[in-house]
Scaffold this active site. Structure first.
Site, PDB file in Angstrom:
ATOM      1  N   CYS A 245       0.844  -1.189   0.000  1.00 19.36           N
ATOM      2  CA  CYS A 245       0.000   0.000   0.000  1.00 19.36           C
ATOM      3  C   CYS A 245       0.887   1.249   0.000  1.00 19.36           C
ATOM      4  O   CYS A 245       1.856   1.321   0.754  1.00 19.36           O
ATOM      5  CB  CYS A 245      -0.899   0.004   1.237  1.00 19.36           C
ATOM      6  SG  CYS A 245      -1.971   1.456   1.284  1.00 19.36           S
TER       7      CYS A 245
ATOM      8  N   CYS B 191     -16.665  -9.905   5.724  1.00 23.40           N
ATOM      9  CA  CYS B 191     -15.963  -8.644   5.494  1.00 23.40           C
ATOM     10  C   CYS B 191     -14.739  -8.887   4.611  1.00 23.40           C
ATOM     11  O   CYS B 191     -14.013  -9.858   4.809  1.00 23.40           O
ATOM     12  CB  CYS B 191     -15.495  -8.049   6.814  1.00 23.40           C
ATOM     13  SG  CYS B 191     -16.834  -7.820   7.980  1.00 23.40           S
TER      14      CYS B 191
ATOM     15  N   CYS C  99     -19.458  -6.641   3.760  1.00 22.65           N
ATOM     16  CA  CYS C  99     -18.758  -5.471   4.295  1.00 22.65           C
ATOM     17  C   CYS C  99     -17.428  -5.366   3.568  1.00 22.65           C
ATOM     18  O   CYS C  99     -16.799  -6.388   3.290  1.00 22.65           O
ATOM     19  CB  CYS C  99     -18.539  -5.687   5.791  1.00 22.65           C
ATOM     20  SG  CYS C  99     -17.451  -4.478   6.548  1.00 22.65           S
TER      21      CYS C  99
ATOM     22  N   ARG D 178     -16.987  -2.543  18.624  1.00 24.17           N
ATOM     23  CA  ARG D 178     -16.285  -3.785  18.248  1.00 24.17           C
ATOM     24  C   ARG D 178     -14.870  -3.843  18.780  1.00 24.17           C
ATOM     25  O   ARG D 178     -14.096  -2.897  18.667  1.00 24.17           O
ATOM     26  CB  ARG D 178     -16.252  -3.885  16.717  1.00 24.17           C
ATOM     27  CG  ARG D 178     -15.412  -5.057  16.211  1.00 24.17           C
ATOM     28  CD  ARG D 178     -15.520  -5.215  14.724  1.00 24.17           C
ATOM     29  NE  ARG D 178     -16.897  -5.507  14.369  1.00 24.17           N
ATOM     30  CZ  ARG D 178     -17.471  -5.146  13.224  1.00 24.17           C
ATOM     31  NH1 ARG D 178     -16.802  -4.469  12.338  1.00 24.17           N
ATOM     32  NH2 ARG D 178     -18.724  -5.458  12.984  1.00 24.17           N
TER      33      ARG D 178
HETATM   34  S1  SF4 Z   1      -4.032   1.363   6.959  1.00 19.38           S
HETATM   35 FE1  SF4 Z   1      -4.820   1.073   4.877  1.00 19.38          FE
HETATM   36  S2  SF4 Z   1      -4.188   2.927   3.803  1.00 19.38           S
HETATM   37 FE2  SF4 Z   1      -2.935   2.827   5.661  1.00 19.38          FE
HETATM   38  S3  SF4 Z   1      -1.045   1.764   5.000  1.00 19.38           S
HETATM   39 FE3  SF4 Z   1      -2.445   0.219   5.828  1.00 19.38          FE
HETATM   40  S4  SF4 Z   1      -3.535  -0.597   4.036  1.00 19.38           S
HETATM   41 FE4  SF4 Z   1      -2.606   1.360   3.435  1.00 19.38          FE
END
Ligand code: SF4
Length: 357
Positions: A66, A110, A141, A273
């Site tokens: 990411c 989810c 979800c 949760r």
């Molecule tokens: S929380 Fe989500 S946006 Fe942030 S680094 Fe992890 S996967 Fe990426």
């Protein structure tokens, strides 16, 4: 107390508020522990069966790599955490997992993807996943990162029930944790999700080095949204080697319980949760969290990449406490077998991270 007595969570206007001041929230945190828990439990009973906890399962449909820099997250490509990335799963693979979850009694499925936001080329696949999961009679979800209003509408039209997007912490502390997207970006995504008619799952993470005022600030933001999120995950930081928060100090466990109780008081009709960080919480801590008003857990051995107490340990504790898994009526759902023996770890590929986004 029977479940039917609580089947309607119709808000009573005097306690469903959207105008909390920071001072009021801080005053709740400052209550003597027993007073705070008594108030939370008393309100909890007005909206929910206190002996039922909702159970959700989670599958990582795209793992790691990411581009965002969330300081707690092992899925960020900026940190060396040893996490193996995986591309977006095939639709059929995801549905296979969903069928297995359904056969084992899950009622909500989810799906999480480690994206900044879905690309338009990804949308047909995630839409097909949502439709497939809905056709199985499961609630669906997703957590896919930021959404435009068009993407939110597309997902809603496909039948997506819930969208998860967390606020993480207070607006003041936020910049210490994430720099690649703003607090307003997050609020905008929540606005798009609501406008598209989906239910909102939004919460945050505690134990990231923030102050109590920041925990109050997070809950103030969530409770002052035009409509409370239906689900409010309160996560305890899982310190992952290689992330900037790897050496963060322990948060006082009672402070975690206080956060649950204050969330319960401020958002009495929402499911609060427990998710990440449960592995480090013992049975007594879980029991105290349920008493403080937590009534939902992510279930199974893995919560994305983070170890999570085994499902049978959860169910053994439920039995000792006289708690039952909450059964949600899902339209056109096939018969729901006893959910007590669904182990998400057997179904999910090794994947994921902290609850993401
Ligand atoms: S929380 Fe989500 S946006 Fe942030 S680094 Fe992890 S996967 Fe990426």
């Amino acid at each position: 107390m029977s479940a039917s007595a609580h089947s309607s969570h119709a808000p009573s206007p005097e306690v469903i508020r959207h105008d909390w001041s920071r001072g009021e929230v801080e005053a709740l945190f400052a209550l003597p522990f027993n007073d705070l828990l008594f108030a939370a439990q008393s309100l909890h009973r007005q909206y929910f069966d206190p002996n039922q906890v909702q159970v959700s399962t989670l599958l990582s449909i795209k793992t790691g790599a990411c581009p965002e820099d969330c300081a707690y997250c092992p899925q960020s490509n900026r940190f060396e955490t040893g996490l193996e990335s995986e591309k977006l799963m095939e639709v059929e693979q995801v549905l296979e997992q969903a069928r297995a979850a359904r056969a084992s009694g899950a009622t909500r499925f989810c799906m999480g993807a480690a994206w900044r936001s879905p690309k338009n080329r990804d949308m047909p696949y995630v839409v097909a996943m949502v439709k497939g999961v809905r056709e199985l009679g499961l609630e669906s979800c997703m957590t896919l990162g930021m959404l435009t209003d068009e993407q939110a509408s597309e997902l809603a039209e496909a039948g997506l029930d819930y969208y998860n997007h967390n606020l993480d912490t207070s607006p003041e502390y936020y910049g210490d944790i994430i720099t690649t997207r703003t607090y307003q970006d997050r609020l905008d995504t929540l606005g798009h999700v609501r406008a598209a008619g989906m239910k909102v799952c939004s919460g945050g993470i505690v134990g990231m080095g923030e102050q109590q005022a920041d925990r109050a600030g997070l809950l103030q933001q969530l409770a002052n949204l035009p409509q409370h999120p239906e689900s409010v995950p309160i996560n305890m930081l899982v310190r992952v080697e290689g992330t900037p928060l790897a050496d963060e100090a322990d948060l006082d466990p009672f402070e975690f319980i206080r956060t649950i109780a204050v969330a319960r008081i401020m958002m009495p009709a929402s499911h609060v949760r427990l998710s990440a960080g449960r592995e480090e919480m013992n049975e007594q801590m879980h029991a105290l969290a349920y008493f403080a008003g937590a009534n939902s857990i992510f279930y199974g051995e893995k919560l994305l990449t983070t170890p999570n107490p085994r499902a049978n340990a959860d169910m053994a504790l439920f039995a000792r406490l006289g708690i039952e898994p909450e059964q949600r009526a899902v339209e056109s759902a096939p018969q729901t077998p006893d959910p007590r023996f669904y182990d998400a770890a057997d179904q999910a590929p090794s994947a994921g991270s902290q609850p993401i986004h």
